[in-house]
Structure formats: structure tokens, C-alpha cells
Design a protein around this motif. Structure first.
Motif, short mmCIF file in Angstrom:
data_model
loop_
_atom_site.label_atom_id
_atom_site.label_comp_id
_atom_site.label_asym_id
_atom_site.label_seq_id
_atom_site.Cartn_x
_atom_site.Cartn_y
_atom_site.Cartn_z
N ARG A 98 0.81 -1.13 -0.04
CA ARG A 98 -0.08 0.11 0.09
C ARG A 98 0.86 1.18 0.04
NH1 ARG A 98 -4.76 -1.47 4.51
NH2 ARG A 98 -5.87 -2.86 2.87
N GLU B 210 2.13 1.96 -3.47
CA GLU B 210 1.09 2.21 -4.47
C GLU B 210 0.61 3.53 -4.12
OE1 GLU B 210 -3.32 0.38 -5.22
OE2 GLU B 210 -1.51 -1.05 -4.84
N GLU C 193 -7.46 4.99 -3.11
CA GLU C 193 -8.53 3.73 -2.90
C GLU C 193 -8.07 3.01 -1.59
OE1 GLU C 193 -8.97 0.71 -5.81
OE2 GLU C 193 -10.90 1.83 -6.59
N VAL C 194 -6.91 2.45 -1.47
CA VAL C 194 -6.36 1.70 -0.43
C VAL C 194 -6.32 2.49 0.92
CG1 VAL C 194 -4.90 0.31 -1.99
CG2 VAL C 194 -3.91 2.17 -0.74
N VAL C 195 -6.48 1.63 2.12
CA VAL C 195 -6.57 2.14 3.31
C VAL C 195 -4.87 2.39 3.59
CG1 VAL C 195 -6.94 1.53 5.58
CG2 VAL C 195 -8.66 0.62 3.89
N TYR D 264 -15.09 -0.98 3.15
CA TYR D 264 -13.97 -1.03 2.21
C TYR D 264 -15.04 -0.18 1.26
CZ TYR D 264 -10.86 -4.30 4.48
OH TYR D 264 -9.93 -4.81 5.23
N ARG D 265 -14.18 0.73 0.57
CA ARG D 265 -14.90 1.46 -0.56
C ARG D 265 -13.50 1.13 -1.71
NH1 ARG D 265 -19.06 3.74 -2.62
NH2 ARG D 265 -20.32 4.25 -0.59
N GLY D 266 -13.90 0.41 -2.78
CA GLY D 266 -12.98 -0.21 -3.74
C GLY D 266 -12.91 -1.79 -3.67
N ARG E 169 -10.10 -3.00 -4.75
CA ARG E 169 -8.76 -3.13 -4.37
C ARG E 169 -8.53 -3.62 -2.89
NH1 ARG E 169 -4.75 -3.79 -2.78
NH2 ARG E 169 -2.80 -2.83 -3.38
N ASN E 170 -9.50 -3.12 -2.09
CA ASN E 170 -9.28 -3.47 -0.72
C ASN E 170 -9.71 -5.03 -0.30
OD1 ASN E 170 -8.20 -1.09 0.80
ND2 ASN E 170 -10.20 -0.42 -0.48
N ASP F 118 -6.80 -7.18 -1.30
CA ASP F 118 -5.95 -7.31 0.01
C ASP F 118 -6.13 -8.21 0.88
OD1 ASP F 118 -4.13 -5.26 -0.88
OD2 ASP F 118 -4.80 -3.83 0.37
#
Lengths: 448, 165
Positions: A230, A233, A237-239, B62-64, B66-67, B70
Motif C-alpha cells: 500500500r 502504491e 483507494e487503499v486504506v 471498504y470502498r473499492g 482493491r481492498n 488485499d
């Protein structure tokens, strides 16, 4: 009373020989567990909640001290009180909701009524009840707990009257609570949304794990890999990640990366240096906090800090801010009540960031805690071993421990009983001794 | 193109359940739109759930997609002890209600029970609650643009991962 357990068989504490060992029986023995509930949890100070959980007159919340149900209630005058949540009549638990607001609490069984200050206001059909004078002489109010106190909005109680003052109990560790409270100029609150989980292992597994820097890279590599990806990146979008921005846990970090502090009465801290950066939700107040408290104390507020106030409260400030309350249910079953701690009035952006960090790392539905709780359970299975009962998990840092503080402690004028300054690979375990010494102190009456 | 019928919508959910039971994570990820919402709110008190995921805590938010990727990466990594001996799961989805349907969007409300056999310790439990799905038509295929999971038994025994809900 015959004493079934001798302290020396449970905790091998010989500092002069460089030995500190804990017996596996400490984690599994049902008889010992009952004694712990009575003497550790119901025999001394425990954390019960936050003052902001009952903010307005007649607000209340319910909880437990050891096995005993309690109510914390704010009366009509705004005074917080703590009672045993049990009707004096037949013992019925009076209030069933986790929280609420009520001027009166009526027992669902026979209708005895109490006000928000715990006073009995009505015994149903009292006049017609042909009670004796002896009954009239009894106190019909809810039983107040023996000791109840507040420090910086944190509420503590003891069912045993014969304990030191709360101030003495917290001692120098109070300054670590200050670091949490001072970060929140408008006060601390629990972010709405409680998360509760259980694990099939002893409560001391959680007690230790919070202060256990050693496990991080070996228990959580799957999470660490995700943090690393992450960080590379950096997509919206990612946390995002706080821990990923620090290196106190990485194998190659140079010099002092953190350390531990141990206090009397069983409180401990393990800490790691984290940069004051926007990877931490409190960054929006970084300048303000430096002006108000000085840069050194501000920097400490941004450090990774895992604090235990013995025996049941932990505040973890690392990926986010978590308040944990440990509630032992059985020798091999523990309930964890957890909340996200946040300063009141923080911006939407900071709150969102704090919550997203929290959910991924701390929740039992996230990507890190399940790897801890599974390890606790696997440890619990291994505690059955009796031929070689002494664990080897309390030995790291033994030769690095010094009496008193160090230059980092001095920055916030804190004087621990013992401390360790560590590089990334030291991962002190000597701080756990503090837990077991406080445990032994509370158990002294029943241990030979 | 017409909207999904109730029967077709229900079949979509049953297929999602099958994919999760089989832990066919690639197929599972493929069910979601890239900007999907995947949300399991927490409980605020005895009877109300958190509503604003940006000011209140969720169990998962989660929004997306992509998460979610993960999450799958972690499960497959070989470095998560909680994912090493995988629990066996069996989803039951029922009471599928079509709350809204137009040419491009469908909203569904359903109930679920997931039976979990935790193989590692030979222990079983279940998770149950309600699903709220929003399906969106993307290039002729229905995808999950929103999935809200309202978990009723929220005292989590040891752990809960995406395949158990």
C-alpha cells in the motif's frame, strides 16, 4: 484456609540470578482462576469505563467488575456513581441495557424502584407487607462499590475497600494517561460502535500480547506485506497506514527505536519512535499540541505507545487509538471489549483516517488481530504440558533493564520503576515481570 | 435490457454463496465493481447499528474492490496463521426480496446464515444476519456495487474473515 498454591511454584522471580519464569499452570488452572477473579479482579482497582459514556444527568452504562455486574450512573446532580447491578430484594440484575438514560430503574421481578443515585424509592406494597422492624433497619439502596474514582475521564472502581488510593494505584503511569488525554483538548470519546470478541485462552495472553513487541514481525507478516504494498502504491483507494510510516519494528532500524517502562502496581508501557507525520490522525493538531505542551511531549504523543493499566485496561496507540477492556470468563476463555478512542471535535478527515486504520488492524474482522487470537489459542493448548512447566517467554531484555527511567522518560518527566531502551531487535520481555509481581501482590493472601 | 427478476436475483445470491463456500476468491472478486462498497456496520448499543462509516466504527468498511483484493492476498499469503487451516463454511441465503429494480440497478434484501466449522480446533459456530445488495449492470453483466452485511451475532469467536459472512 489451606493454601493450594505457592507463589514460588507459579512465578520463579529471582532477579539476582537473572531468572524470571512463569509456570504454564498460571494459564490453565481452574482453581487458580477462581482465586484470580476474587483477588485480582474483585479485590482491587479495575477500569470500568469512560466518564463520557454517561455524560448527562441520569445517563448510565452497565459493565462487570470481575464476575459482578455493575451500573455506572450519573445522578440528577451530575455526580457519577457506581453500583452493583443487582436488586437487594432477590438479587436480580436491575438494568439489562448496555447504556441509556433513566431517572428511575424498576426491578423487572418484584417492582422495587431506585433512582439514578441508587437510592431505593419504592418497595412495592411495603405497608401491606407485614415486614419486621429488622427489615426496616436494613439498607435497601443499591450497593455502592467500595471505591470509585476518575482520572482524566477514565473511571476505575474496586469492590475491595482496603486498597491504596486511585492516585497511588496509577502512580507515575498516570502521566501516560495524560499523553492520551492531553491530545484531546475537548476531551476523549469512544467512537460509536463497540466491537466485542472472545478467544479460547487465558486473559493473561492478551495482557502480555499488548506489551509484546517481539511478536509483531512474526505474527503479522501478512499484514506487514500489505502495508508495504500500500505504501508503494499510494492510491486513494487503499486504506492508508500509520505503522508503515515508522521503522521501530523493522529488523534493520538503527539505534534506539523505543523501549519499555515498568511501574509499580503492574502497569507497563512499550513504545516505539514514530515520526510526527500525516500518517497519524492527530497530525492536524501537531502544531497546536507542540505550542501547548512543548515539542518533546508532543513528540511523545505521536510515538507508538501500548499502555496497560493492570489488570484489565489497555490503550494501544499505534495504527490508531484503541481502548481494550479484558474480561476473563474462564481459565481458557476471555472476552475483549474494544473501542476506538478519539478526541472530540476532530475533523471529518482525521476521524475517517483514524477509523479506517483501526478497522483493518484492530478488529477481529480485520487483518491483524485474528493472527494474534489464533496464537493465544494455540498457546493455551500448549499450556497443558506439565513435565517442563516453566515458559521461556519472559527473559528478553533481562540484562538491558535499569532501575528508574532514561533520557526519553526524562523528556516527559516520568519516573518508571524500571525501564529498557531498545533497538528494533531487543523486544524487551522483562516488563512482563511487572504484571506478575502485581498479580502476586493481589493474590498474596491466598498464596503460600 | 430488462431488470433482473426476483428468481434471477436470488440465483445471483446463491451463486455468490457457492463461490464463497468453495473459497473461489478470483470468482468472488470478479463479482464486484471496481468502486464497490463492502460494509459490515458495528452495533452502537443493544439495538442500533452505526450509520455513518466516516464518523462511527464498522466491523469492516471498504470502498473499492482493491481492498477486497488485499483481504484475499492475506488469506492466500501463507503468512497468516489465522488463514492456515481454513475453516469450512456453508452459506444459506433466503428470503430474497427485490426492493428496487430498474434497467441498470437492482436492490436486494436477504437473510443469511453461515455455518462455520473451525477445523483447526474442531469447533463450530455460525454467523447470521441480513444482506443488502445493490447490483449494477456493467457491460451486460450484473456486478455487486454495494454489499452491506448486518451481522446480528457480533460477539466474534476468535476471528471472522470475508468468507464467513
Amino acid at each position: 484456609m489451606s493454601k493450594h498454591f505457592a507463589l514460588r511454584d507459579l512465578v520463579d522471580d529471582r532477579p539476582q540470578d537473572g531468572v524470571f519464569r512463569v509456570n504454564r499452570a498460571m494459564f490453565r488452572d481452574p482453581e487458580l482462576f477462581d482465586l484470580e477473579m476474587k483477588h485480582v479482579f474483585e479485590g482491587g482497582w479495575v477500569f470500568v469505563g469512560l466518564a463520557t459514556q454517561a455524560e448527562n444527568p441520569h445517563d448510565y452504562f452497565t459493565s462487570f467488575i470481575g464476575r459482578v455486574p455493575i451500573i455506572v450512573s450519573r445522578d440528577g446532580e451530575g455526580q457519577l456513581k457506581c453500583f452493583v447491578n443487582s436488586c437487594p430484594h432477590k438479587g436480580v440484575r436491575l438494568v439489562h441495557k448496555v447504556c441509556g438514560n433513566a431517572r428511575r430503574h424498576v426491578c423487572p421481578y418484584h417492582g422495587w424502584m431506585f433512582d439514578s443515585s441508587g437510592a431505593n424509592r419504592n418497595i412495592k406494597w411495603k405497608k401491606g407487607g407485614c415486614y419486621s422492624e429488622a427489615f426496616d433497619e436494613e439498607n435497601h439502596d443499591l450497593a455502592e462499590v467500595a471505591r470509585f474514582g476518575e482520572y482524566r475521564g477514565l473511571l476505575f472502581a474496586s469492590l475491595n475497600r482496603d486498597v491504596p488510593s486511585l492516585e497511588e494505584h496509577l502512580g507515575e503511569a498516570a502521566k501516560l494517561i495524560d499523553l492520551v488525554a492531553d491530545k484531546a483538548p475537548n476531551g476523549l470519546e469512544l467512537v460509536p460502535g463497540r466491537v466485542t470478541f472472545t478467544y479460547a485462552a487465558n486473559w493473561k495472553m492478551q495482557l502480555e500480547n499488548c506489551s509484546d513487541q517481539y511478536h509483531f514481525t512474526s505474527t503479522h507478516p501478512s499484514y506487514i506485506r500489505i502495508l508495504e504494498e500500500r505504501a508503494k502504491e499510494k492510491s486513494v483507494e487503499v486504506v492508508e497506514s500509520s505503522i508503515g510510516s515508522a521503522d521501530f519494528w523493522t529488523e534493520g532500524a538503527q539505534g534506539v527505536t523505543g523501549g519499555t517502562m515498568s511501574f509499580d502496581h503492574g502497569h507497563v508501557l512499550n513504545w516505539g519512535i514514530m515520526p510526527v507525520s500525516n500518517a497519524i490522525a492527530d497530525f492536524e493538531r501537531a502544531e497546536e499540541l507542540a505550542e501547548k505542551f512543548g515539542e518533546a511531549k508532543r513528540n511523545w504523543m505521536f510515538n507508538m505507545r501500548n499502555l496497560t493499566i493492570f489488570p484489565n485496561m489497555q490503550i494501544a496507540e499505534n495504527a490508531s487509538s484503541q481502548l481494550r477492556v479484558i474480561r476473563p470468563i474462564a481459565p481458557n476463555l476471555t472476552e475483549m471489549q474494544t473501542w476506538c478512542l478519539a478526541p472530540r471535535g476532530e475533523s471529518d478527515e482525521a476521524r475517517r483516517f483514524r477509523i479506517r486504520q483501526y478497522e483493518d488492524f484492530f478488529n477481529p474482522t480485520g487483518m491483524a488481530t485474528p493472527d494474534d487470537t489464533v496464537c493465544y489459542e494455540e498457546a493455551q493448548l500448549g499450556m497443558a504440558e506439565q513435565e517442563r512447566p516453566w515458559l521461556q517467554g519472559h527473559a528478553r531484555g533481562m540484562t538491558a533493564t535499569v532501575e528508574g527511567g532514561n533520557e526519553y522518560a526524562d523528556l516527559i518527566d516520568i519516573k518508571p520503576a524500571r525501564s529498557v531502551l531498545a533497538d528494533a531487535q531487543l523486544c524487551d520481555e522483562s516488563l512482563f515481570a511487572s504484571y506478575y509481581r502485581a498479580w502476586a501482590q493481589r493474590m498474596q493472601e491466598v498464596l503460600a | 435490457m430488462t431488470a433482473l427478476s426476483q428468481a434471477e436475483a436470488a440465483e445471483f445470491l446463491y451463486r455468490e454463496a457457492l463461490i464463497l463456500d468453495r473459497k473461489d476468491f478470483d470468482a468472488w472478486l470478479d463479482l464486484f465493481t471496481p468502486d464497490c462498497l463492502y460494509w459490515m456496520p458495528a452495533w452502537r448499543d443493544d439495538g442500533t447499528q452505526t450509520e455513518n462509516p466516516d464518523r462511527e466504527l464498522s466491523l469492516i468498511y471498504y470502498r473499492g474492490r482493491r481492498n477486497l483484493e488485499d483481504r484475499v492476498k492475506r488469506i492466500r499469503s501463507g503468512f497468516s496463521v489465522a488463514s492456515e487451516v481454513m475453516p469450512r463454511v456453508s452459506h444459506m441465503v433466503g428470503g430474497v426480496l427485490l426492493d428496487h429494480a430498474d434497467e441498470r440497478t437492482v436492490k436486494l434484501n436477504s437473510s443469511f446464515v453461515v455455518h462455520v466449522q473451525d477445523v483447526r480446533v474442531n469447533r463450530q459456530h455460525s454467523y447470521f444476519g441480513r444482506y443488502e445488495h445493490e447490483l449494477t449492470l456493467v457491460d451486460g453483466q450484473w456486478k455487486i456495487s454495494e454489499k452491506i452485511i448486518r451481522l446480528m451475532n457480533d460477539v466474534v469467536p476468535t476471528m471472522l474473515d470475508v468468507y464467513s459472512i
